[in-house]
Design a protein around this motif. Structure first.
Motif, PDB file in Angstrom:
ATOM      1  N   GLU A   1      30.535  47.557   6.149  1.00  5.12           N
ATOM      2  CA  GLU A   1      30.442  47.161   4.735  1.00  5.12           C
ATOM      3  C   GLU A   1      30.626  48.364   3.823  1.00  5.12           C
ATOM      4  OE1 GLU A   1      30.283  44.239   3.420  1.00  5.12           O
ATOM      5  OE2 GLU A   1      30.151  43.172   5.337  1.00  5.12           O
ATOM      6  N   PHE A   2      30.086  49.516   4.206  1.00  7.70           N
ATOM      7  CA  PHE A   2      30.291  50.727   3.398  1.00  7.70           C
ATOM      8  C   PHE A   2      31.765  51.146   3.400  1.00  7.70           C
ATOM      9  CE2 PHE A   2      25.679  51.316   3.967  1.00  7.70           C
ATOM     10  CZ  PHE A   2      25.324  51.635   2.672  1.00  7.70           C
ATOM     11  N   LEU A   3      32.424  51.024   4.540  1.00  8.22           N
ATOM     12  CA  LEU A   3      33.831  51.397   4.610  1.00  8.22           C
ATOM     13  C   LEU A   3      34.703  50.460   3.769  1.00  8.22           C
ATOM     14  CD1 LEU A   3      34.146  52.257   8.421  1.00  8.22           C
ATOM     15  CD2 LEU A   3      34.065  53.851   6.494  1.00  8.22           C
ATOM     16  N   SER A   4      34.417  49.183   3.866  1.00  8.61           N
ATOM     17  CA  SER A   4      35.192  48.226   3.053  1.00  8.61           C
ATOM     18  C   SER A   4      34.941  48.434   1.568  1.00  8.61           C
ATOM     19  CB  SER A   4      34.830  46.794   3.462  1.00  8.61           C
ATOM     20  OG  SER A   4      33.467  46.535   3.191  1.00  8.61           O
ATOM     21  N   PHE A   5      33.740  48.851   1.205  1.00  9.61           N
ATOM     22  CA  PHE A   5      33.450  49.131  -0.208  1.00  9.61           C
ATOM     23  C   PHE A   5      34.285  50.305  -0.707  1.00  9.61           C
ATOM     24  CE2 PHE A   5      30.907  51.675  -3.211  1.00  9.61           C
ATOM     25  CZ  PHE A   5      30.816  50.784  -4.265  1.00  9.61           C
TER      26      PHE A   5
ATOM     27  N   THR B   1      28.626  43.143  -4.349  1.00 12.86           N
ATOM     28  CA  THR B   1      28.802  42.763  -2.939  1.00 12.86           C
ATOM     29  C   THR B   1      28.100  43.733  -2.014  1.00 12.86           C
ATOM     30  OG1 THR B   1      30.950  41.759  -3.464  1.00 12.86           O
ATOM     31  CG2 THR B   1      30.501  42.268  -1.161  1.00 12.86           C
ATOM     32  N   LEU B   2      28.246  45.025  -2.294  1.00 18.03           N
ATOM     33  CA  LEU B   2      27.586  46.036  -1.455  1.00 18.03           C
ATOM     34  C   LEU B   2      26.069  45.933  -1.554  1.00 18.03           C
ATOM     35  CD1 LEU B   2      27.797  48.532   0.378  1.00 18.03           C
ATOM     36  CD2 LEU B   2      27.834  49.936  -1.710  1.00 18.03           C
ATOM     37  N   ASP B   3      25.586  45.651  -2.757  1.00 13.98           N
ATOM     38  CA  ASP B   3      24.131  45.535  -2.930  1.00 13.98           C
ATOM     39  C   ASP B   3      23.579  44.330  -2.171  1.00 13.98           C
ATOM     40  OD1 ASP B   3      21.652  46.402  -4.442  1.00 13.98           O
ATOM     41  OD2 ASP B   3      21.816  44.297  -5.076  1.00 13.98           O
ATOM     42  N   SER B   4      24.273  43.216  -2.259  1.00 11.97           N
ATOM     43  CA  SER B   4      23.802  42.022  -1.558  1.00 11.97           C
ATOM     44  C   SER B   4      23.892  42.180  -0.035  1.00 11.97           C
ATOM     45  CB  SER B   4      24.599  40.798  -2.020  1.00 11.97           C
ATOM     46  OG  SER B   4      25.974  40.965  -1.690  1.00 11.97           O
ATOM     47  N   GLU B   5      24.977  42.767   0.420  1.00  5.61           N
ATOM     48  CA  GLU B   5      25.122  42.955   1.859  1.00  5.61           C
ATOM     49  C   GLU B   5      24.101  43.955   2.410  1.00  5.61           C
ATOM     50  OE1 GLU B   5      27.048  41.398   4.005  1.00  5.61           O
ATOM     51  OE2 GLU B   5      27.791  40.089   2.418  1.00  5.61           O
ATOM     52  N   THR B   6      23.831  44.996   1.643  1.00  3.59           N
ATOM     53  CA  THR B   6      22.820  45.971   2.085  1.00  3.59           C
ATOM     54  C   THR B   6      21.445  45.333   2.184  1.00  3.59           C
ATOM     55  OG1 THR B   6      24.090  47.743   1.029  1.00  3.59           O
ATOM     56  CG2 THR B   6      21.816  48.224   1.590  1.00  3.59           C
ATOM     57  N   ARG B   7      21.091  44.512   1.196  1.00  4.14           N
ATOM     58  CA  ARG B   7      19.795  43.820   1.257  1.00  4.14           C
ATOM     59  C   ARG B   7      19.738  42.884   2.470  1.00  4.14           C
ATOM     60  NH1 ARG B   7      16.836  44.071  -3.564  1.00  4.14           N
ATOM     61  NH2 ARG B   7      17.955  45.102  -5.281  1.00  4.14           N
ATOM     62  N   ARG B   8      20.855  42.209   2.736  1.00  2.11           N
ATOM     63  CA  ARG B   8      20.865  41.282   3.866  1.00  2.11           C
ATOM     64  C   ARG B   8      20.651  42.013   5.191  1.00  2.11           C
ATOM     65  NH1 ARG B   8      25.054  38.881   7.023  1.00  2.11           N
ATOM     66  NH2 ARG B   8      26.629  40.072   5.857  1.00  2.11           N
ATOM     67  N   TYR B   9      21.317  43.144   5.368  1.00  2.00           N
ATOM     68  CA  TYR B   9      21.145  43.887   6.613  1.00  2.00           C
ATOM     69  C   TYR B   9      19.769  44.540   6.706  1.00  2.00           C
ATOM     70  CZ  TYR B   9      26.002  43.248   7.937  1.00  2.00           C
ATOM     71  OH  TYR B   9      27.212  42.680   8.311  1.00  2.00           O
ATOM     72  N   CYS B  10      19.179  44.869   5.577  1.00  2.00           N
ATOM     73  CA  CYS B  10      17.792  45.385   5.602  1.00  2.00           C
ATOM     74  C   CYS B  10      16.835  44.310   6.112  1.00  2.00           C
ATOM     75  CB  CYS B  10      17.375  45.854   4.216  1.00  2.00           C
ATOM     76  SG  CYS B  10      18.152  47.402   3.710  1.00  2.00           S
ATOM     77  N   TRP B  11      17.043  43.073   5.699  1.00  2.00           N
ATOM     78  CA  TRP B  11      16.233  41.970   6.221  1.00  2.00           C
ATOM     79  C   TRP B  11      16.474  41.772   7.718  1.00  2.00           C
ATOM     80  CZ3 TRP B  11      12.161  40.285   3.914  1.00  2.00           C
ATOM     81  CH2 TRP B  11      12.069  40.287   2.539  1.00  2.00           C
ATOM     82  N   TYR B  12      17.703  41.983   8.151  1.00  5.48           N
ATOM     83  CA  TYR B  12      17.981  41.888   9.587  1.00  5.48           C
ATOM     84  C   TYR B  12      17.191  42.937  10.379  1.00  5.48           C
ATOM     85  CZ  TYR B  12      21.938  38.728   8.730  1.00  5.48           C
ATOM     86  OH  TYR B  12      22.720  37.656   8.376  1.00  5.48           O
ATOM     87  N   PHE B  13      17.175  44.149   9.866  1.00 12.68           N
ATOM     88  CA  PHE B  13      16.427  45.206  10.542  1.00 12.68           C
ATOM     89  C   PHE B  13      14.929  44.901  10.574  1.00 12.68           C
ATOM     90  CE2 PHE B  13      20.131  48.055   9.629  1.00 12.68           C
ATOM     91  CZ  PHE B  13      20.364  48.445  10.933  1.00 12.68           C
ATOM     92  N   LEU B  14      14.416  44.369   9.474  1.00 10.35           N
ATOM     93  CA  LEU B  14      12.998  44.031   9.430  1.00 10.35           C
ATOM     94  C   LEU B  14      12.666  42.918  10.417  1.00 10.35           C
ATOM     95  CD1 LEU B  14      10.214  44.372   8.135  1.00 10.35           C
ATOM     96  CD2 LEU B  14      10.921  42.724   6.367  1.00 10.35           C
ATOM     97  N   ALA B  15      13.516  41.899  10.465  1.00 12.96           N
ATOM     98  CA  ALA B  15      13.279  40.798  11.401  1.00 12.96           C
ATOM     99  C   ALA B  15      13.386  41.277  12.845  1.00 12.96           C
ATOM    100  CB  ALA B  15      14.282  39.671  11.133  1.00 12.96           C
ATOM    101  N   LEU B  16      14.333  42.155  13.109  1.00 11.36           N
ATOM    102  CA  LEU B  16      14.489  42.673  14.464  1.00 11.36           C
ATOM    103  C   LEU B  16      13.271  43.494  14.886  1.00 11.36           C
ATOM    104  CD1 LEU B  16      16.290  43.045  16.951  1.00 11.36           C
ATOM    105  CD2 LEU B  16      17.281  45.043  15.821  1.00 11.36           C
ATOM    106  N   GLY B  17      12.754  44.297  13.964  1.00  7.98           N
ATOM    107  CA  GLY B  17      11.561  45.090  14.280  1.00  7.98           C
ATOM    108  C   GLY B  17      10.342  44.224  14.552  1.00  7.98           C
TER     109      GLY B  17
END
Length: 209
Positions: free
Chosen positions: A129-133, A147-163
């Motif tokens: 996502e950073f590269l495409s930005f 788009t970058l802000d929304s995608e970053t928040r989404r992946y942060c939630w993924y990391f939290l759920a995974l932890g």
């Protein structure tokens, strides 16, 4: 009378030993002995018969290195064979509930092991996502920033759920395996105690406490 006294004097003179002569012969004998001992030591060192302490210590270290980890076993001494227990016999004291708990713990352990590769996949998607930005205009476009802000928040939630999921499955693994091991260990101790009580009294006389 004079003649007798003269003979007595002559006898006395012959009987008395000479102090200087005896001490001189003693010193010369001691010097000769020291010289012989020194010659013997020199000859032994020259011929190599006398080993120096450093050489003896070096030989001992080389011998230890040659023997290695098997130095505690003497040559020709047979090693004691430890009886091997199969995998099925390890769990012969486990009942149905213990086997269920062990199965749940195994599944939880596998899920806990999957967490690390899954985190790598999520992190690689976030890097994409950073590269495409950067390739689509970067900070110049407002739509790219959102788009970058929304995608970053989404992946942060993924990391939290995974932890959180990793923490849960790891706790389940330790809990169920701990309960199963305590139950099996208690059953083994009870069986061992009952088998001891069934032995004859002469069996205890042969045991060393």
């Amino acid at each position: 009378m004079a003649i007798m006294s003269g003979e007595d004097n002559i006898g006395d003179t012959k009987a008395e030993p000479s102090v200087g002569t005896s001490s001189g012969s003693h010193c010369s004998g001691q010097r000769a002995g020291e010289k012989l001992a020194g010659d013997a030591i020199y000859e032994s060192e020259k011929s190599g018969k006398m080993d120096k302490p450093e050489a003896v210590a070096a030989d001992g270290e080389q011998e230890k290195k040659k023997r290695g980890i098997f130095s505690k076993y003497k040559k020709g001494q047979a090693k004691e064979k430890t009886p091997v227990v199969s995998l099925l016999q390890l769990y012969r004291f486990a009942d149905k509930l213990d086997k269920v708990l062990l199965g749940i713990g195994m599944v939880a352990a596998c899920a806990s092991g999957v967490a690390m590769p899954l985190m790598t996949v999520i992190f690689s998607d976030l890097t994409g996502e950073f590269l495409s930005f950067n390739f689509t205009g970067g900070m110049e476009s407002e739509a790219n920033r959102q788009t970058l802000d929304s995608e970053t928040r989404r992946y942060c939630w993924y990391f939290l759920a995974l932890g959180l999921a990793t923490w849960v499955v790891a706790m389940v693994q330790k809990l169920v395996w701990g309960i199963a091991s305590e139950r099996i260990g208690k059953r083994v101790r009870e069986t061992f105690y009952k088998s001891i009580l069934r032995q004859e009294i002469g069996w205890f006389d042969g045991l060393s406490t």
